[in-house]
Design an enzyme around this catalytic site. Sequence first.
Site, PDB file in Angstrom:
ATOM      1  N   LYS A 296      16.689 -10.319   8.376  1.00 43.82           N
ATOM      2  CA  LYS A 296      16.800 -10.089   6.970  1.00 43.82           C
ATOM      3  C   LYS A 296      17.837 -11.250   6.389  1.00 43.82           C
ATOM      4  O   LYS A 296      18.026 -11.667   5.181  1.00 43.82           O
ATOM      5  CB  LYS A 296      17.442  -8.791   6.665  1.00 43.82           C
TER       6      LYS A 296
ATOM      7  N   TYR B  36      16.273  -6.847  13.405  1.00 40.04           N
ATOM      8  CA  TYR B  36      15.944  -6.504  11.914  1.00 40.04           C
ATOM      9  C   TYR B  36      17.277  -7.141  11.008  1.00 40.04           C
ATOM     10  O   TYR B  36      16.999  -8.008  10.047  1.00 40.04           O
ATOM     11  CB  TYR B  36      16.055  -4.993  11.739  1.00 40.04           C
TER      12      TYR B  36
ATOM     13  N   ILE C 232       8.309   0.819  -0.873  1.00 33.47           N
ATOM     14  CA  ILE C 232       8.742   0.035  -2.031  1.00 33.47           C
ATOM     15  C   ILE C 232       7.588  -0.997  -2.632  1.00 33.47           C
ATOM     16  O   ILE C 232       7.646  -1.470  -3.586  1.00 33.47           O
ATOM     17  CB  ILE C 232      10.100  -0.790  -1.397  1.00 33.47           C
TER      18      ILE C 232
ATOM     19  N   GLY D 138       7.711  -5.544   5.820  1.00 33.59           N
ATOM     20  CA  GLY D 138       8.693  -5.666   7.023  1.00 33.59           C
ATOM     21  C   GLY D 138       8.461  -4.468   7.844  1.00 33.59           C
ATOM     22  O   GLY D 138       7.846  -3.423   7.699  1.00 33.59           O
TER      23      GLY D 138
ATOM     24  N   ASN E 159       0.759  -1.160  -0.148  1.00 34.42           N
ATOM     25  CA  ASN E 159       0.191   0.127   0.072  1.00 34.42           C
ATOM     26  C   ASN E 159       0.870   1.248   0.028  1.00 34.42           C
ATOM     27  O   ASN E 159       0.318   2.311   0.013  1.00 34.42           O
ATOM     28  CB  ASN E 159      -0.930  -0.169   1.144  1.00 34.42           C
ATOM     29  N   ARG E 160       2.274   1.059  -0.015  1.00 34.54           N
ATOM     30  CA  ARG E 160       3.132   2.430   0.225  1.00 34.54           C
ATOM     31  C   ARG E 160       4.512   1.762   0.067  1.00 34.54           C
ATOM     32  O   ARG E 160       4.853   0.697   0.033  1.00 34.54           O
ATOM     33  CB  ARG E 160       2.840   2.940   1.419  1.00 34.54           C
TER      34      ARG E 160
ATOM     35  N   ARG F 184      -2.643  -3.788   5.431  1.00 32.49           N
ATOM     36  CA  ARG F 184      -2.893  -4.201   6.625  1.00 32.49           C
ATOM     37  C   ARG F 184      -4.201  -3.278   7.137  1.00 32.49           C
ATOM     38  O   ARG F 184      -5.217  -3.673   7.364  1.00 32.49           O
ATOM     39  CB  ARG F 184      -1.977  -4.026   7.580  1.00 32.49           C
TER      40      ARG F 184
ATOM     41  N   VAL G  33       0.714 -10.271   7.577  1.00 32.94           N
ATOM     42  CA  VAL G  33       1.425 -11.411   7.295  1.00 32.94           C
ATOM     43  C   VAL G  33       2.109 -12.203   8.686  1.00 32.94           C
ATOM     44  O   VAL G  33       2.842 -13.362   8.572  1.00 32.94           O
ATOM     45  CB  VAL G  33       2.867 -11.202   6.509  1.00 32.94           C
TER      46      VAL G  33
HETATM   47  N1  LIG Z   1      13.381   1.603   3.252  1.00 34.46           N
HETATM   48  C1  LIG Z   1      14.551   1.206   3.433  1.00 34.46           C
HETATM   49  O1  LIG Z   1      15.504   1.944   3.251  1.00 34.46           O
HETATM   50  C2  LIG Z   1      14.952  -0.162   3.269  1.00 34.46           C
HETATM   51  C3  LIG Z   1      16.110  -0.917   3.011  1.00 34.46           C
HETATM   52  C4  LIG Z   1      16.322  -2.218   2.858  1.00 34.46           C
HETATM   53  C5  LIG Z   1      15.045  -3.032   2.953  1.00 34.46           C
HETATM   54  N2  LIG Z   1      13.903  -2.632   3.292  1.00 34.46           N
HETATM   55  C6  LIG Z   1      12.783  -3.511   3.077  1.00 34.46           C
HETATM   56  O2  LIG Z   1      11.975  -3.325   2.032  1.00 34.46           O
HETATM   57  C7  LIG Z   1      10.522  -3.660   2.732  1.00 34.46           C
HETATM   58  C8  LIG Z   1       9.854  -2.381   2.646  1.00 34.46           C
HETATM   59  O3  LIG Z   1      10.151  -1.349   3.382  1.00 34.46           O
HETATM   60  P1  LIG Z   1       9.476   0.286   3.160  1.00 34.46           P
HETATM   61  O4  LIG Z   1      10.658   1.055   3.400  1.00 34.46           O
HETATM   62  O5  LIG Z   1       8.735   0.252   1.742  1.00 34.46           O
HETATM   63  O6  LIG Z   1       8.722   0.197   4.297  1.00 34.46           O
HETATM   64  P2  LIG Z   1       7.579   1.041   4.770  1.00 34.46           P
HETATM   65  O7  LIG Z   1       7.282   2.263   3.807  1.00 34.46           O
HETATM   66  O8  LIG Z   1       7.628   1.250   6.286  1.00 34.46           O
HETATM   67  O9  LIG Z   1       6.229  -0.134   4.416  1.00 34.46           O
HETATM   68  C9  LIG Z   1       6.349  -1.062   5.069  1.00 34.46           C
HETATM   69  C10 LIG Z   1       5.171  -2.098   4.506  1.00 34.46           C
HETATM   70  O10 LIG Z   1       5.012  -3.307   5.137  1.00 34.46           O
HETATM   71  C11 LIG Z   1       3.845  -3.452   5.586  1.00 34.46           C
HETATM   72  N3  LIG Z   1       3.729  -4.317   6.812  1.00 34.46           N
HETATM   73  C12 LIG Z   1       4.314  -4.003   7.916  1.00 34.46           C
HETATM   74  N4  LIG Z   1       4.104  -5.246   8.856  1.00 34.46           N
HETATM   75  C13 LIG Z   1       3.207  -5.692   8.274  1.00 34.46           C
HETATM   76  C14 LIG Z   1       2.414  -7.002   8.650  1.00 34.46           C
HETATM   77  N5  LIG Z   1       2.445  -7.747   9.977  1.00 34.46           N
HETATM   78  N6  LIG Z   1       1.454  -7.538   7.717  1.00 34.46           N
HETATM   79  C15 LIG Z   1       1.395  -7.117   6.568  1.00 34.46           C
HETATM   80  N7  LIG Z   1       2.010  -5.941   6.211  1.00 34.46           N
HETATM   81  C16 LIG Z   1       3.015  -5.354   7.009  1.00 34.46           C
HETATM   82  C17 LIG Z   1       3.311  -1.883   5.909  1.00 34.46           C
HETATM   83  O11 LIG Z   1       1.833  -2.336   5.868  1.00 34.46           O
HETATM   84  P3  LIG Z   1       0.944  -1.137   6.631  1.00 34.46           P
HETATM   85  O12 LIG Z   1       0.964   0.121   5.941  1.00 34.46           O
HETATM   86  O13 LIG Z   1      -0.470  -1.589   7.138  1.00 34.46           O
HETATM   87  O14 LIG Z   1       1.581  -0.785   8.034  1.00 34.46           O
HETATM   88  C18 LIG Z   1       3.677  -1.181   4.624  1.00 34.46           C
HETATM   89  O15 LIG Z   1       2.908  -1.578   3.406  1.00 34.46           O
HETATM   90  C19 LIG Z   1      10.707  -4.086   4.167  1.00 34.46           C
HETATM   91  O16 LIG Z   1      10.835  -5.390   4.200  1.00 34.46           O
HETATM   92  C20 LIG Z   1      12.074  -3.312   4.435  1.00 34.46           C
HETATM   93  O17 LIG Z   1      12.492  -4.155   5.607  1.00 34.46           O
HETATM   94  C21 LIG Z   1      13.687  -1.074   3.361  1.00 34.46           C
END
Ligand SMILES: NC(=O)c1ccc[n+]([C@@H]2O[C@H](COP(=O)([O-])OP(=O)(O)OC[C@H]3O[C@@H](n4cnc5c(N)ncnc54)[C@H](OP(=O)(O)O)[C@@H]3O)[C@@H](O)[C@H]2O)c1
Length: 234
Positions: free
Chosen positions: A145, A141, A14, A78, A11-12, A34, A50
């Site tokens: 990962k 974390y 990545i 995540g 929903n937002r 969610r 999840v």
């Molecule tokens: N941003 C970075 O710098 C970065 C770097 C490396 C890896 N990553 C990884 O890339 C992925 C996406 O990150 P992002 O930066 O896009 O994060 P984000 O903007 O915080 O979005 C997190 C997403 O995960 C969902 N989520 C969290 N817990 C959940 C659950 N229990 N069940 C279902 N959905 C859940 C959230 O849904 P809700 O909106 O409902 O909370 C949201 O859609 C993650 O796995 C993160 O660890 C991110």
Amino acid sequence: MTKVAFVTGANRGIGLSIAQRLKEDGYLVAASYRSTPPDDPNLFPVKCDVTSQTEVDEAFNEIEANLGTVEILVANAGITRDNLLPRMTEDDFTDVLNANLTSGYRLTKRAIKPMMKQKHGRIIFISSVVGITGQAGQANYAASKAGLVGLARSIAKEFASRNITANVIAPGPVNTSMIDELTEQQREKILAAVPLGRFAEPKEIAAAVAFLASDNAGFITGTIIPVDGGVGMS
Ligand SMILES: NC(=O)c1ccc[n+]([C@@H]2O[C@H](COP(=O)([O-])OP(=O)(O)OC[C@H]3O[C@@H](n4cnc5c(N)ncnc54)[C@H](OP(=O)(O)O)[C@@H]3O)[C@@H](O)[C@H]2O)c1
């Protein structure tokens, strides 16, 4: 036939970018959320926490009934719950493992049988460069990962004969709310460690996912693709 992709946490950030890129590439795309559905009428919204096997199973049932068998699974959802280890509670540790790593087991467990029947499947876990390098304040974390690598490689070996691949993408810092939550000082420290001198945009992670999902990546399995601006150099 048009292939079906399921992206969690779409929903937002990545996840939304991955879902939109896969849609552009011609897949039918289920995007999980969610609380708030993705604001994109081209995606099939599906509610799924999840951390619950029941919700994961129900999400797959709904996708199968409306779009068809999921052949591309992108486990992206995540969370972080950062703290230095002496101050990290056991709940902080296990909640992050549950959302980031055990979710990969749950999703794959539900996805795998239909993929086997289909004789085609692509499983893509969104990990992080810190799963390889480690990161002070992120023991939970980073462990979650890193765990995705062992999970993906085991799945890769277990299901290779069924034409199912499993791979990991390890992003460096990406411009999303996960980065927005950091202090200015933390952001500057992270940026200083990126040889390319900037944060990634979500669409740069989506491009790597699109490649792994594509026919061009049919001979790639059990690997880690870093999209990290040079942070890990792995
Ligand atoms: N941003 C970075 O710098 C970065 C770097 C490396 C890896 N990553 C990884 O890339 C992925 C996406 O990150 P992002 O930066 O896009 O994060 P984000 O903007 O915080 O979005 C997190 C997403 O995960 C969902 N989520 C969290 N817990 C959940 C659950 N229990 N069940 C279902 N959905 C859940 C959230 O849904 P809700 O909106 O409902 O909370 C949201 O859609 C993650 O796995 C993160 O660890 C991110």
